[in-house]
Design a protein around this motif. Structure first.
Motif, short mmCIF file in Angstrom:
data_model
loop_
_atom_site.label_atom_id
_atom_site.label_comp_id
_atom_site.label_asym_id
_atom_site.label_seq_id
_atom_site.Cartn_x
_atom_site.Cartn_y
_atom_site.Cartn_z
N TYR A 40 0.82 -1.03 0.31
CA TYR A 40 0.43 -0.04 0.33
C TYR A 40 0.89 1.14 0.12
CZ TYR A 40 -4.10 -2.78 1.72
OH TYR A 40 -4.83 -4.37 1.41
N ALA A 45 2.85 -4.65 2.93
CA ALA A 45 1.95 -5.52 3.61
C ALA A 45 2.37 -6.82 3.73
CB ALA A 45 0.66 -5.54 3.33
N SER A 65 0.80 -5.89 15.22
CA SER A 65 0.03 -5.68 14.34
C SER A 65 -0.01 -5.33 13.33
CB SER A 65 -1.05 -4.41 15.18
OG SER A 65 -1.52 -3.34 14.65
N GLY A 66 -0.07 -4.62 12.02
CA GLY A 66 0.68 -4.90 10.71
C GLY A 66 1.77 -5.75 10.34
N SER A 67 1.22 -6.54 11.12
CA SER A 67 2.47 -7.36 10.21
C SER A 67 1.83 -8.03 8.88
CB SER A 67 2.87 -8.70 11.26
OG SER A 67 1.73 -9.10 11.37
N GLY A 68 1.87 -8.04 8.07
CA GLY A 68 0.29 -8.38 6.99
C GLY A 68 -0.93 -9.59 6.95
N LYS A 69 -1.66 -9.53 8.54
CA LYS A 69 -2.69 -10.94 8.92
C LYS A 69 -3.23 -10.80 8.22
CE LYS A 69 -2.28 -10.22 12.91
NZ LYS A 69 -1.15 -8.89 13.38
N THR A 70 -4.09 -10.27 8.12
CA THR A 70 -5.44 -9.67 7.81
C THR A 70 -5.38 -9.51 6.30
OG1 THR A 70 -6.30 -8.19 9.51
CG2 THR A 70 -8.02 -8.21 7.04
N THR A 71 -4.58 -8.83 5.13
CA THR A 71 -3.87 -8.86 4.39
C THR A 71 -3.78 -10.12 4.09
OG1 THR A 71 -2.80 -6.78 4.30
CG2 THR A 71 -2.47 -7.68 2.53
#
Ligand SMILES: Nc1ncnc2c1ncn2[C@@H]1O[C@H](COP(=O)(O)OP(=O)(O)OP(=O)(O)O)[C@@H](O)[C@H]1O
Ligand SMILES: [Mg+2]
Lengths: 267, 437
Positions: A40, A45, A65-71
């Protein structure tokens, strides 16, 4: 829309033997990701991530948090397209390259082959519990009476019997989350994605909801891919992945609970 | 401090400039229409003969009919502009801004948008001028009588801006007090059948009175005005109830996801569903009421010379203008409300998209939730009004079908216009979903 109505089967809970067959090492993994990247703007991500997930596995994804799990979850589920890399989906009788599908084909894939549970139920507030679950089936063309009947069965099975007519605002957080779990599975989807499904719950409720989720998914031979910050939750999964800066930094066998559930076979 | 923050925040954010444009356009329309309606009505003041009073009375009726929907539209626009900054305001709150600062910013921002819209509206009013000046009343075009004094224009602009500031403050308080979760925790409002009973009694009384003999013209005029007022009261009483009853009936029948979603969102607040289209109910009521009168005088041999010769034609012109303006406003307010609703529920829509609900289904459900009450309301109120003056209306239909058909055609066109207004909000949803990808 219905030119290849049958190309994405909506698997009912597979029988024990079918599950055993699909889990066999010689069978291709249900999801197979290769060299996924996604940025992004200046933020990376996903940084060239590869991963195989077999049918019936329960996979916990952990990381800061922010490590790309959701992505990662969204790329695997065809919600977003990776910048590069591939996701192969192997369902009985067919094999798909997820990101090559059109927007509407991926939308259809999500409603027919996948189930989703989000952190905050994100149920439709003006529908009651029963209708929230039934809508998922109605989107696939099931008639309303049949959809509501199936939905009632799922609510009953998840301990929500008698609450069918309640509006979402009249349910507790844990109950709402169980409605979301029912909604994710009522279509017979074989792969369930859950992004911090217990993130908004207290620890006691969280444990209850996790048990319901695990029993109804991997207990029935389905595949579960779950993002969590909670070690206890991760321990109930068969496999734990750790992520940092868009890469996998760990891949280990998880707790015994999942193994027991999976061997326990069908509900 | 709030001023500076408001300036910083007014730069295009993630939700894009489209959502700022909507309230500006809505405020512009409100101002332009308000000024134009006012200009038309005030131009009637130039007459001083005995018929002038009747014209002025009718103009006041039309202004009353149009002002309420205008205020509703202004309120919706203000709410939309207050809402569009929500996500950025949440960030601000996290950064430690006090609630007062946040409130200040929101109010400043919506007031600024309203001011921009109002100024554009004045321009619109001026552009409309030459066309409106051609409309003939009493045999001559409005002409130079159209222009308002600058003071009136300034007062209207100030009024619109003030309305926006107040609505933003009120809307903000609502958001602060009751986030979505709290609002939806309560059961949807029940509409009592007693409303229908009272309404039926009024209609019956009106029917009896209207069909009794009249002692004198004065009594007849009093009866007609009374019936008109009673009719409007009945509409407001019965409207929300009728919408709820229709919703419950449709709920049982709803066989697809979009039908179910639409009906449930109507039932969530029949009052709100009614309010959104009620301006139309009143207009449609007036259209049949007045249209019948016009048709009657058309059918009967009337005066061919003198000031009365233009009366029936002028009333018809007035009715058509009122219908058209009402529909424009309802179409706008439906669009603005829907845009606000989409932004309000962005998270939910994104999650439904993730679940694989087609965009088509979401749009169909949103459209249906407005069109269903709209059609019910415009046909229903036309029917109530028809019933109230049944003998006359029945005769008019036979004697002068063309007048009645013209009005029916206008209603049909208006319904299409509202549908088009809803269509313009599709990009808002598409944008919201694109942000979730
Ligand atoms: N739509 C987006 N636009 C811009 N940046 C994004 C977007 N989505 C994610 N990112 C960025 O990508 C990185 C990975 O985000 P992601 O949501 O996958 O993290 P996560 O591991 O799920 O974090 P969390 O535990 O907080 O949910 C983050 O730096 C995030 O800021
Ligand atoms: Mg996340």
């Amino acid at each position: 829309m219905n030119e290849n109505r049958d190309s994405i089967p909506a698997p009912a809970s597979p029988s024990a033997s079918a599950a055993a067959y699909l889990q066999h090492p010689s069978h291709p993994p249900v999801l197979s990701a290769r060299n996924l990247t996604k940025s992004y703007g200046p933020t990376t991500a996903l940084a060239g991530l590869s991963l195989d997930i077999r049918t019936g596995e329960s996979v916990a994804i952990m990381g800061a948090s922010g490590s790309g799990k959701t992505t990662l979850l969204h790329v695997l589920a065809g919600i977003i397209r990776p910048d590069s890399g591939q996701v192969h989906l192997n369902l009985p009788g067919q094999s798909l390259l997820v990101e090559a599908l059109s927007e509407s084909a991926r939308s259809r894939l999500r409603r027919e082959a996948f189930g989703f549970v989000f952190q905050q139920g994100l149920l439709i507030p003006e529908l009651n519990a029963l209708e929230n679950v039934a809508v998922a089936l109605m989107l696939n063309g099931t008639s309303r009476p049949a959809a509501e009947q199936a939905a009632a069965g799922w609510l009953q099975a998840l301990g929500l019997g008698g609450m069918e007519q309640r509006r979402i605002g009249e349910l507790s957080g844990g109950q709402a989350q169980r409605v979301a779990i029912a909604r994710a599975q009522v279509t017979g989807a074989g792969v369930i994605f859950a992004d911090e499904p217990t993130g908004a719950l207290d620890s006691a409720t969280s444990a209850e909801v996790m048990q319901v989720l695990l029993e109804s998914t991997i207990g029935a031979g389905k595949t579960l891919i779950l993002v969590t910050h909670d070690d206890g939750v991760a321990a109930s999964c068969g496999r734990v992945l750790t992520m940092r800066d868009g890469r996998l930094t760990g891949d280990s066998a998880g707790g015994v609970i999942a193994a027991g559930l999976a061997q326990g076979g069908n509900r | 401090m709030p001023w500076k923050l408001a300036w910083l925040l007014s730069r295009p954010g993630k939700s894009g400039g489209g959502t700022a444009l909507l309230p500006v356009v809505a405020f512009g329309l409100v101002t332009a229409l308000l000024l134009t309606v006012l200009a038309g009505a005030l131009s009637f003041l130039r007459w001083r003969d005995e018929l002038a009073f009747l014209y002025q009375l009718l103009a006041v009726l039309a202004v009353i009919l149009l002002v309420f929907p205008l205020l509703t539209l202004g309120g919706s626009a203000a709410r939309l502009s207050a809402r569009r900054s929500d996500d950025r305001l949440a960030t601000l709150r996290l950064l430690g801004a006090t609630p007062a600062t946040v409130a200040g910013i929101t109010i400043i921002e919506s007031t600024a948008l309203a001011a921009a819209g109002a100024v554009a509206g004045v321009a619109g009013h001026l552009v409309l001028g030459p066309a409106v000046q051609l409309i003939p009343f009493r045999g001559e075009p409005i002409g130079g009588a159209y222009w308002l004094s600058p003071l009136t224009v300034v007062a209207v602009v100030a009024g619109v801006v003030l309305l926006a500031a107040i609505s933003a403050a009120v809307g903000l308080r609502k958001v602060v007090i009751s986030p979505l979760g709290v609002r939806t925790r309560q059961a949807p409002a029940k509409m009592h059948w007693l409303r229908a009973l009272i309404a039926a009694a009024v209609v019956l009384a009106g029917f009896v009175v209207m069909n009794a003999g009249y002692a004198s013209t004065a009594v007849a005029v009093a009866f007609v005005l009374g019936a008109f007022a009673a009719g409007l009261a009945v509409l407001n009483l019965i409207g929300p109830w009728a919408v709820a009853v229709m919703g419950r009936r449709q709920l049982r029948k709803a066989g697809t996801a979009e039908k179910l979603l639409a009906v449930r969102s109507i039932l969530e607040s029949p009052k709100a569903a009614w309010r959104q289209v009620s301006g139309l109910a009143m207009t449609s009521f007036v259209a049949v009421f007045g249209g019948t009168g016009v048709a009657m005088t058309d059918g009967a041999p009337g005066p061919v010379s003198g000031p009365e010769q233009f009366l029936s034609g002028d009333i018809r012109t007035g009715i058509l203008i009122t219908i058209v303006i009402s529909f424009v406003m309802v179409a706008c307010s439906a669009g603005v409300n829907q845009a606000a609703a989409v932004l309000d529920r962005a998270d939910l829509y994104i999650s439904l998209d993730h679940l694989g609900m087609p965009l088509k289904t979401m749009n169909a459900a949103r459209t249906r939730a407005v069109m269903l009450p709209l059609v019910l309301v415009s046909l229903g109120s036309a029917a109530v009004s028809f019933l109230l003056i049944f003998p006359l209306a029945g005769m008019a239909l036979v004697l002068a079908p063309l007048s009645i058909l013209t009005i029916a055609g206008c209603l049909g066109a208006g319904i299409l216009m509202v549908w088009a207004g809803l269509r313009t909000t599709r990009p808002v949803l598409s944008k919201v979903l694109a942000a979730g990808h």
